[in-house]
Scaffold this active site. Structure first.
Site, PDB file in Angstrom:
ATOM      1  N   HIS A  20       0.784  -1.302   0.135  1.00 39.31           N
ATOM      2  CA  HIS A  20      -0.054  -0.067  -0.081  1.00 39.31           C
ATOM      3  C   HIS A  20       0.895   1.074  -0.059  1.00 39.31           C
ATOM      4  O   HIS A  20       0.785   2.198  -0.810  1.00 39.31           O
ATOM      5  CB  HIS A  20      -0.910   0.162   1.359  1.00 39.31           C
ATOM      6  CG  HIS A  20      -1.834  -0.912   1.426  1.00 39.31           C
ATOM      7  ND1 HIS A  20      -1.908  -1.576   2.524  1.00 39.31           N
ATOM      8  CD2 HIS A  20      -2.791  -1.412   0.535  1.00 39.31           C
ATOM      9  CE1 HIS A  20      -3.267  -2.502   2.405  1.00 39.31           C
ATOM     10  NE2 HIS A  20      -3.572  -2.293   1.264  1.00 39.31           N
ATOM     11  N   LYS A  44     -17.309  -6.649   6.898  1.00 36.03           N
ATOM     12  CA  LYS A  44     -15.811  -6.994   7.285  1.00 36.03           C
ATOM     13  C   LYS A  44     -15.629  -7.017   8.830  1.00 36.03           C
ATOM     14  O   LYS A  44     -16.139  -5.927   9.442  1.00 36.03           O
ATOM     15  CB  LYS A  44     -14.820  -6.350   6.800  1.00 36.03           C
ATOM     16  CG  LYS A  44     -14.683  -6.786   5.229  1.00 36.03           C
ATOM     17  CD  LYS A  44     -13.348  -6.253   4.529  1.00 36.03           C
ATOM     18  CE  LYS A  44     -12.993  -6.772   2.994  1.00 36.03           C
ATOM     19  NZ  LYS A  44     -11.858  -6.105   2.680  1.00 36.03           N
TER      20      LYS A  44
END
Length: 165
Positions: A20, A44
């Site tokens: 990332h 999630k």
């Protein structure tokens, strides 16, 4: 010379990985401003709270003066619009992400056809790194050296603390 506009890189960043961070570094060099949007996904069960994920991403992006970190809830295309942008950045790993990211891009175009998606291919060093893989390794390995191959140091500390809870 960076493009004179704002781009938005969205994801759950649970936790933020070196992959990332590499996408953030590259996107911040391409665009005048980069907003990292940390999504809240009700489906999630995140390892870290939204507040902790924002804190960790802010910490690891401190060297990039043109990067801002914001949480968001809802559709990514709406968040991009709220940031006064029409550019969405997506990091893509060659073998694992292509079909899913293409499907997401097409859905986003149906939701808002003025949003363009810019894909940045993951560097080969990070093409296998995912937050899911990282969580699996952290759960069974007590080697900080191993985890340091996947996450920046502040995330390593937070991961260790979270795993001990």
């Amino acid at each position: 010379m960076p493009h004179k506009s704002t781009a938005v890189y969205t994801g759950s960043f649970d936790p933020v990985t070196l992959g990332h961070l590499h996408i953030i570094q590259r996107a911040s060099a391409l665009f005048e401003n980069l907003v990292v949007g940390i999504g809240i996904n009700a489906d999630k069960r995140p390892m870290f709270s939204i507040e902790k994920r924002v804190e960790l991403v802010q910490k690891v992006t401190e060297p990039f003066e043109n990067v801002r970190v914001e949480p968001f809830d809802g559709l990514a295309v709406d968040f991009v619009r709220q940031q006064k942008s029409s550019l969405m950045i997506r990091g893509i790993r060659p073998l694992t992400d292509t079909a899913g990211e293409f499907t997401m891009m097409m859905a986003n175009r149906q939701l808002d056809d003025s949003i363009e998606t810019v894909f940045l291919m993951a560097d080969e060093r990070f093409s296998h790194v995912s937050s899911s893989l990282l969580k699996q390794i952290a759960a069974v390995s007590d080697s900080d050296q191993r985890l340091a191959k996947f996450v920046p140091p502040p995330v390593l500390d937070a991961l260790r603390q979270r795993m001990s809870e």
